[in-house]
Design a protein around this motif. Structure first.
Motif, PDB file in Angstrom:
ATOM      1  N   LEU A 235       0.803  -1.218   0.000  1.00  0.00           N
ATOM      2  CA  LEU A 235       0.000   0.000   0.000  1.00  0.00           C
ATOM      3  C   LEU A 235       0.838   1.271   0.000  1.00  0.00           C
ATOM      4  O   LEU A 235       0.418   2.290  -0.552  1.00  0.00           O
ATOM      5  N   SER A 236       2.021   1.206   0.558  1.00  0.00           N
ATOM      6  CA  SER A 236       2.808   2.421   0.811  1.00  0.00           C
ATOM      7  C   SER A 236       3.034   3.300  -0.415  1.00  0.00           C
ATOM      8  O   SER A 236       3.030   4.520  -0.300  1.00  0.00           O
ATOM      9  N   ASP A 237       3.209   2.714  -1.575  1.00  0.00           N
ATOM     10  CA  ASP A 237       3.482   3.554  -2.746  1.00  0.00           C
ATOM     11  C   ASP A 237       2.509   3.300  -3.905  1.00  0.00           C
ATOM     12  O   ASP A 237       2.772   3.687  -5.032  1.00  0.00           O
ATOM     13  N   LYS A 238       1.373   2.661  -3.610  1.00  0.00           N
ATOM     14  CA  LYS A 238       0.434   2.320  -4.673  1.00  0.00           C
ATOM     15  C   LYS A 238      -0.980   2.848  -4.445  1.00  0.00           C
ATOM     16  O   LYS A 238      -1.878   2.575  -5.216  1.00  0.00           O
ATOM     17  N   VAL A 239      -1.174   3.587  -3.366  1.00  0.00           N
ATOM     18  CA  VAL A 239      -2.502   4.122  -3.085  1.00  0.00           C
ATOM     19  C   VAL A 239      -2.455   5.638  -2.967  1.00  0.00           C
ATOM     20  O   VAL A 239      -1.430   6.223  -2.629  1.00  0.00           O
ATOM     21  N   LEU A 240      -3.594   6.244  -3.270  1.00  0.00           N
ATOM     22  CA  LEU A 240      -3.712   7.696  -3.159  1.00  0.00           C
ATOM     23  C   LEU A 240      -4.130   8.114  -1.756  1.00  0.00           C
ATOM     24  O   LEU A 240      -3.723   9.165  -1.272  1.00  0.00           O
ATOM     25  N   SER A 241      -4.966   7.275  -1.118  1.00  0.00           N
ATOM     26  CA  SER A 241      -5.389   7.595   0.246  1.00  0.00           C
ATOM     27  C   SER A 241      -5.905   6.348   0.950  1.00  0.00           C
ATOM     28  O   SER A 241      -6.350   5.397   0.309  1.00  0.00           O
ATOM     29  N   VAL A 242      -5.818   6.396   2.282  1.00  0.00           N
ATOM     30  CA  VAL A 242      -6.379   5.357   3.147  1.00  0.00           C
ATOM     31  C   VAL A 242      -7.083   6.068   4.290  1.00  0.00           C
ATOM     32  O   VAL A 242      -6.482   6.875   4.996  1.00  0.00           O
ATOM     33  N   LYS A 243      -8.368   5.770   4.446  1.00  0.00           N
ATOM     34  CA  LYS A 243      -9.143   6.351   5.547  1.00  0.00           C
ATOM     35  C   LYS A 243      -9.604   5.206   6.437  1.00  0.00           C
ATOM     36  O   LYS A 243     -10.256   4.268   5.964  1.00  0.00           O
ATOM     37  N   ILE A 244      -9.268   5.285   7.732  1.00  0.00           N
ATOM     38  CA  ILE A 244      -9.607   4.224   8.677  1.00  0.00           C
ATOM     39  C   ILE A 244     -10.551   4.775   9.734  1.00  0.00           C
ATOM     40  O   ILE A 244     -10.267   5.807  10.363  1.00  0.00           O
ATOM     41  N   GLU A 245     -11.673   4.079   9.911  1.00  0.00           N
ATOM     42  CA  GLU A 245     -12.639   4.439  10.955  1.00  0.00           C
ATOM     43  C   GLU A 245     -12.717   3.262  11.931  1.00  0.00           C
ATOM     44  O   GLU A 245     -12.805   2.107  11.510  1.00  0.00           O
ATOM     45  N   THR A 246     -12.655   3.567  13.218  1.00  0.00           N
ATOM     46  CA  THR A 246     -12.678   2.540  14.256  1.00  0.00           C
ATOM     47  C   THR A 246     -13.806   2.833  15.220  1.00  0.00           C
ATOM     48  O   THR A 246     -14.001   3.984  15.626  1.00  0.00           O
ATOM     49  N   ALA A 247     -14.563   1.783  15.584  1.00  0.00           N
ATOM     50  CA  ALA A 247     -15.657   1.951  16.535  1.00  0.00           C
ATOM     51  C   ALA A 247     -15.705   0.752  17.468  1.00  0.00           C
ATOM     52  O   ALA A 247     -15.463  -0.380  17.044  1.00  0.00           O
ATOM     53  N   ARG A 248     -16.003   1.018  18.710  1.00  0.00           N
ATOM     54  CA  ARG A 248     -16.188  -0.064  19.684  1.00  0.00           C
ATOM     55  C   ARG A 248     -17.662  -0.448  19.664  1.00  0.00           C
ATOM     56  O   ARG A 248     -18.538   0.409  19.675  1.00  0.00           O
ATOM     57  N   LEU A 249     -17.933  -1.747  19.643  1.00  0.00           N
ATOM     58  CA  LEU A 249     -19.307  -2.223  19.668  1.00  0.00           C
ATOM     59  C   LEU A 249     -19.850  -2.124  21.095  1.00  0.00           C
ATOM     60  O   LEU A 249     -19.123  -2.396  22.052  1.00  0.00           O
ATOM     61  N   VAL A 250     -21.071  -1.749  21.226  1.00  0.00           N
ATOM     62  CA  VAL A 250     -21.679  -1.635  22.560  1.00  0.00           C
ATOM     63  C   VAL A 250     -22.763  -2.667  22.754  1.00  0.00           C
ATOM     64  O   VAL A 250     -23.282  -3.234  21.859  1.00  0.00           O
TER      65      VAL A 250
END
Length: 96
Positions: free
Chosen positions: A81-96
Motif C-alpha cells: 500500500l505504501s506507494d500504490k494508493v492515493l489515500s487510506v481512511k480508517i474508521e474505528t468503533a467499539r461495539l456496545v
C-alpha cells in the motif's frame, strides 16, 4: 462492557496498481481470518469506482487488533500500500 472493535478502511488506489493492491488485500484477508482475534475481514471492491476498495473488519478487542498489526501478512500489505494508493481512511468503533 463489550470489547469488540469494528474497523472500516476505505482505500483509493492508483489505477495502474489496482490489481496488485487488491491481490495483496485478499492475501492479507485470507491470513487474517485465521487469527484467533479476527471475527470478520471482508473485502469490497467498489462497483462504481474501480479505484476504491473497502475493508470491514471485526476484532474481539483492541489488543487482538494490535497483535494483528505486528504479524508478517499485515506488514506485507502495508509495504504494498505504501506507494500504490492515493489515500487510506480508517474508521474505528467499539461495539456496545
Amino acid at each position: 462492557m463489550n470489547n469488540e472493535v469494528m474497523i472500516v478502511v476505505n482505500i483509493l488506489c492508483e489505477t495502474q496498481h489496482y490489481n496488485t493492491v487488491l491481490n495483496a488485500i485478499y492475501k492479507c484477508a485470507s491470513e487474517s481470518v485465521l487469527e484467533d482475534g479476527c471475527e470478520r475481514y471482508d473485502v469490497y471492491p467498489d462497483i462504481n469506482d474501480s479505484q476504491k476498495i473497502t475493508l470491514v473488519e471485526k476484532w474481539k478487542s483492541l489488543g487482538e487488533l494490535d497483535k494483528h498489526k505486528r504479524l508478517p501478512h499485515y506488514d506485507e500489505l502495508q509495504s504494498v500500500l505504501s506507494d500504490k494508493v492515493l489515500s487510506v481512511k480508517i474508521e474505528t468503533a467499539r461495539l456496545v
